[in-house]
Design an enzyme around this catalytic site. Sequence first.
Site, PDB file in Angstrom:
ATOM      1  N   GLU A  61       0.801  -1.228   0.000  1.00 53.10           N
ATOM      2  CA  GLU A  61       0.000   0.000   0.000  1.00 53.10           C
ATOM      3  C   GLU A  61       0.832   1.275   0.000  1.00 53.10           C
ATOM      4  O   GLU A  61       0.494   2.237  -0.669  1.00 53.10           O
ATOM      5  CB  GLU A  61      -0.932   0.057   1.228  1.00 53.10           C
ATOM      6  CG  GLU A  61      -1.974  -1.035   1.274  1.00 53.10           C
ATOM      7  CD  GLU A  61      -1.567  -2.095   2.262  1.00 53.10           C
ATOM      8  OE1 GLU A  61      -0.402  -2.511   2.204  1.00 53.10           O
ATOM      9  OE2 GLU A  61      -2.399  -2.520   3.066  1.00 53.10           O
TER      10      GLU A  61
ATOM     11  N   ASP B  80      -2.156  -5.293   3.406  1.00 53.47           N
ATOM     12  CA  ASP B  80      -2.365  -5.714   4.787  1.00 53.47           C
ATOM     13  C   ASP B  80      -3.321  -6.896   4.880  1.00 53.47           C
ATOM     14  O   ASP B  80      -4.238  -7.051   4.056  1.00 53.47           O
ATOM     15  CB  ASP B  80      -2.926  -4.554   5.618  1.00 53.47           C
ATOM     16  CG  ASP B  80      -1.902  -3.442   5.804  1.00 53.47           C
ATOM     17  OD1 ASP B  80      -0.698  -3.733   5.702  1.00 53.47           O
ATOM     18  OD2 ASP B  80      -2.323  -2.295   6.033  1.00 53.47           O
TER      19      ASP B  80
ATOM     20  N   ARG C  12      -3.480  -2.868  13.439  1.00 60.44           N
ATOM     21  CA  ARG C  12      -4.951  -2.938  13.441  1.00 60.44           C
ATOM     22  C   ARG C  12      -5.342  -4.384  13.710  1.00 60.44           C
ATOM     23  O   ARG C  12      -5.396  -5.201  12.795  1.00 60.44           O
ATOM     24  CB  ARG C  12      -5.518  -2.435  12.103  1.00 60.44           C
ATOM     25  CG  ARG C  12      -5.448  -0.934  11.967  1.00 60.44           C
ATOM     26  CD  ARG C  12      -6.367  -0.415  10.868  1.00 60.44           C
ATOM     27  NE  ARG C  12      -5.849  -0.677   9.545  1.00 60.44           N
ATOM     28  CZ  ARG C  12      -5.047   0.147   8.881  1.00 60.44           C
ATOM     29  NH1 ARG C  12      -4.651   1.267   9.435  1.00 60.44           N
ATOM     30  NH2 ARG C  12      -4.628  -0.148   7.667  1.00 60.44           N
TER      31      ARG C  12
ATOM     32  N   HIS D 257      -4.921 -12.165  13.747  1.00 67.42           N
ATOM     33  CA  HIS D 257      -3.633 -11.490  13.885  1.00 67.42           C
ATOM     34  C   HIS D 257      -3.070 -11.731  15.269  1.00 67.42           C
ATOM     35  O   HIS D 257      -3.752 -12.185  16.170  1.00 67.42           O
ATOM     36  CB  HIS D 257      -3.794  -9.973  13.695  1.00 67.42           C
ATOM     37  CG  HIS D 257      -4.141  -9.584  12.304  1.00 67.42           C
ATOM     38  ND1 HIS D 257      -5.030  -8.571  12.026  1.00 67.42           N
ATOM     39  CD2 HIS D 257      -3.737 -10.062  11.113  1.00 67.42           C
ATOM     40  CE1 HIS D 257      -5.142  -8.443  10.725  1.00 67.42           C
ATOM     41  NE2 HIS D 257      -4.368  -9.332  10.152  1.00 67.42           N
TER      42      HIS D 257
ATOM     43  N   GLU E 257      -9.733  -4.609   4.810  1.00 63.89           N
ATOM     44  CA  GLU E 257      -9.370  -3.455   3.981  1.00 63.89           C
ATOM     45  C   GLU E 257      -8.252  -3.836   3.011  1.00 63.89           C
ATOM     46  O   GLU E 257      -8.299  -3.537   1.825  1.00 63.89           O
ATOM     47  CB  GLU E 257      -8.926  -2.304   4.881  1.00 63.89           C
ATOM     48  CG  GLU E 257      -8.744  -0.986   4.168  1.00 63.89           C
ATOM     49  CD  GLU E 257     -10.034  -0.235   3.974  1.00 63.89           C
ATOM     50  OE1 GLU E 257     -10.025   0.737   3.218  1.00 63.89           O
ATOM     51  OE2 GLU E 257     -11.052  -0.623   4.572  1.00 63.89           O
TER      52      GLU E 257
ATOM     53  N   ASP F 265      -6.038  -7.720   6.428  1.00 60.03           N
ATOM     54  CA  ASP F 265      -7.333  -7.475   7.039  1.00 60.03           C
ATOM     55  C   ASP F 265      -8.320  -7.257   5.902  1.00 60.03           C
ATOM     56  O   ASP F 265      -7.965  -7.329   4.729  1.00 60.03           O
ATOM     57  CB  ASP F 265      -7.289  -6.293   8.015  1.00 60.03           C
ATOM     58  CG  ASP F 265      -6.821  -5.003   7.357  1.00 60.03           C
ATOM     59  OD1 ASP F 265      -6.680  -4.979   6.112  1.00 60.03           O
ATOM     60  OD2 ASP F 265      -6.587  -4.020   8.073  1.00 60.03           O
TER      61      ASP F 265
ATOM     62  N   TYR G 116       1.563  -5.707  13.017  1.00 62.03           N
ATOM     63  CA  TYR G 116       0.442  -4.958  12.454  1.00 62.03           C
ATOM     64  C   TYR G 116      -0.404  -4.329  13.550  1.00 62.03           C
ATOM     65  O   TYR G 116      -0.733  -4.978  14.550  1.00 62.03           O
ATOM     66  CB  TYR G 116      -0.412  -5.880  11.594  1.00 62.03           C
ATOM     67  CG  TYR G 116      -1.414  -5.163  10.740  1.00 62.03           C
ATOM     68  CD1 TYR G 116      -1.019  -4.130   9.896  1.00 62.03           C
ATOM     69  CD2 TYR G 116      -2.753  -5.526  10.757  1.00 62.03           C
ATOM     70  CE1 TYR G 116      -1.935  -3.471   9.102  1.00 62.03           C
ATOM     71  CE2 TYR G 116      -3.672  -4.882   9.959  1.00 62.03           C
ATOM     72  CZ  TYR G 116      -3.267  -3.845   9.137  1.00 62.03           C
ATOM     73  OH  TYR G 116      -4.175  -3.193   8.350  1.00 62.03           O
TER      74      TYR G 116
END
Length: 947
Positions: free
Chosen positions: A18, A104, A335, A380, A108, A106, A333
């Site tokens: 990203e 990532d 989040r 995670h 998103e 997740d 990570y």
Amino acid sequence: MSPTSETAKGGRRLVIVESPAKAKTIKGYLGPGYVVEASVGHIRDLPNGAAEVPDKYTGEVRRLGVDVEHDFQPIYVVNADKKAQVRKLKELLAESDELFLATDEDREGEAIAWHLQEVLKPKVPVHRMVFHEITKDAIRDAVANPRELNQRMVDAQETRRILDRLYGYEVSPVLWKKVMPRLSAGRVQSVATRLVVERERERIAFRSAEYWDLTGTFSTGRAGDPSDPSSLVARLNTVDGKRVAQGRDFGANGQLKSEVLHLDEAGARALAAALADTAFAVRSVESKPYRRSPYAPFRTTTLQQEASRKLGFGAKATMQVAQKLYENGFITYMRTDSTTLSDTAVAAARAQVTQLYGADYLPEKPRVYAGKVKNAQEAHEAIRPSGDRFRTPAETGLTGDQFRLYELIWKRTVASQMKDATGNSVTVKIGGRASDGRDAEFSASGKTITFHGFMKAYVEGADDPNAELDDRERRLPQVAEGDALAAEEITADGHATKPPARYTEASLVKELEEREIGRPSTYASIIGTILDRGYVFKKGTALVPSFLSFAVVNLLEKHFGRLVDYDFTAKMEDDLDRIARGEAQSVPWLKRFYFGSENATEVVPSGGDHLGGLKELVTDLGAIDAREISSFPVGEGIVLRVGRYGPYVERGEKDSEGHQRADIPDDMAPDELTVAYAEELFAKPSGEFQLGKDPVSGNEIVAKDGRYGPYVTEILPEGTPKTGKNAVKARTASLFKTMSLDTVTLDDALKLMSLPRVVGADAEGVEITAQNGRYGPYLKKGTDSRSLETEDQLFSITLDEALAIYAQPKQRGRAAAKPPLKELGADPVSGKPVVVKDGRFGPYVTDGETNATLRRDDDVETITPERGYELLAEKRAKGPAKKTAKKTAAKKAPAKKATATKTAAAKKTAAKKTTTAKTATAKKTVAKKTVAKKAAAQKTAAAPADE
């Protein structure tokens, strides 16, 4: 497979992440066979407006960006500022043999990977590369063990995105029509705003109650030492066996909730006097073992809460700093909903416990933190230092905010693998009989810690600044039942109950999570949204709702109650998680949400349908009275109204006799608006004051209170041209700081409007004028300006005085530093003293290294140290301001005329070729610079907020 040697033989691999910072770090762990490039966040999304929608779409599809009639098909468009980056990615992909989507892990990140695949349309093998920390081993392991794209996660994220679009784009226009233009509603932001508003309503309805009790200082008669104090302080607990009222016994209405003894001032002082000569003795000593286990490692919300308590960071600043730490390989990570630690992390933490604190602090077995919040998004790890060996904060080379946050994460992780803290808690009760026969019993509690365990490394903060931290000891004298004690002093103490505390960012995050509203990874952006929209502002660290938010929440509660219902919002979150697990289908669920169960094909659950139908709710707006939902009674006929240009108080009907109206300050907290304050506002001068006529022009002169303060102006005759070459501009002048609307006279106004005043001319005939400017009064001679000390000098200064000022050398650089307006204490990050200063653009806080301007809602008088530290932390997180390079156009010298035609033609041809080559090179350079500039924009630390 080795990610270096064998890859180089097998071709080239393109890895897409990203952010550029993440790309740079990962590139360092991969070999020459890899190209690592950033998408710079999302490359496509739902359109921001009808202008971005392709022409083939019309009607509702064009407005919403979603085709609700055809299975809620979303209309995705490549963002305008990402087209160049997409073009670059396609070019790199054309030269690659494999594609690794390394966004990532997740929802998103999975959605970004899916969008990349859809837009780039790769013809080479595609792999989903996932990792939760950016270390050499983790990256190489991720390359060697890719997986397929998780379509269920993509569907869940897409459903969430469509849901937020429908909610925002359907409900927001209702706010525009009935409250104020350019407002927004959102699935989580509206509920978060409602929480803040409800807390303020509780404060408005709150009625303080007064209660009294006694505090006694009792002596053992021994000398005492640190382990055995000579005295203790105890608070009155019961009188004749009846418990004495404390703050918890009163309701919000100021009335007692239970049967207790309510002492007033007179009763407390009388009892204190009656106990003056009483003989006291220890009635009981109760000792219990004390044990405290370490806190679980951080997840997103607990990190935000603790960074707020200990470092003064807002949720947004915390996530920005954590993002940088993650992208540069320092932490895992950031989040995550999980408190789990991998075996590698547990081993690393236990090794550091032994190394730094000794084997006595290491439990026999590793501690396991398997619990997660309900519907945890992904498996995670917790947020921890990266790698199989943790770097101590000193080993990282980090500084400032990044160092402080890393240190917090490191301490918490290491402490999570340490032994319990143990000790004893003791309660001592002391009794005696007063001279009037009443029996009084006092109570004191203490705590001693015999083994600090994990507290050697870390102690959690508290939301209440007055709360006692876990590692705080309270030692009591070593006494036994029956021991006599002497009362050194007995005092009567008065107290008043306090309204419920406003939310801070930390406590609002905690509340949202406990109610299971929204996703923890989005809380920072949600809070940022309600602050940016003006629904909430800050006073210190407290979140205060604006009057505008009262009107918005009032409308939503009365006409869209289900949409801001806490249980409904939590159930929607459950539904979205069911879709992510494959237990529910996206399209039928969206149909029920938007059209209602009667128009949907899915069978309604036996427990009833909690979704209803959004479209029907927003269709009939005739029942919504805009004036009613924006009006709130204050008392005695006074009403608060939220108008299109801000809030105001009003009494009586407009244009009727006795009608009064007054604007309310923007930074006023709703619970401060009382009848008395409204009367003060009515009494203040406002509107237009007629001062008289200018004896020269005959024009009416008036004084007004404007947006930038009070001023005087002239009323031009009707028909005076206001545009064109014959336009006449009305003379206007701001009042001096020493003047006010209710005291300014016609003479004052005429003098003010006569400025600038010609003072005279110097020896060369250059005119000197006295003028009032944005930064105060000054003299001007040509282009040379000199400041004056007072506004009165504008009219009183003589030519000789002006020439004397100009005879002095002009001060270069900055003027002498002004003394600070307020001192706030030492900054927790830099350790340097923080002060509030008055700058050119208003007051600001500084620690000598970082400056942060106070926001509109901050006040110099009331700003707290914590708020000052937070402003500095946010400024540091943004980094230094980027300087925009000035574009310089290279000018060509005109070519000399050639005498020979042939020579001229040859030169012309050569020049043409040279120009073409230069142009091509320039275009290529500009394109590179454009891509680089766009790539420099980092991916935001938190997921996007509601539409």
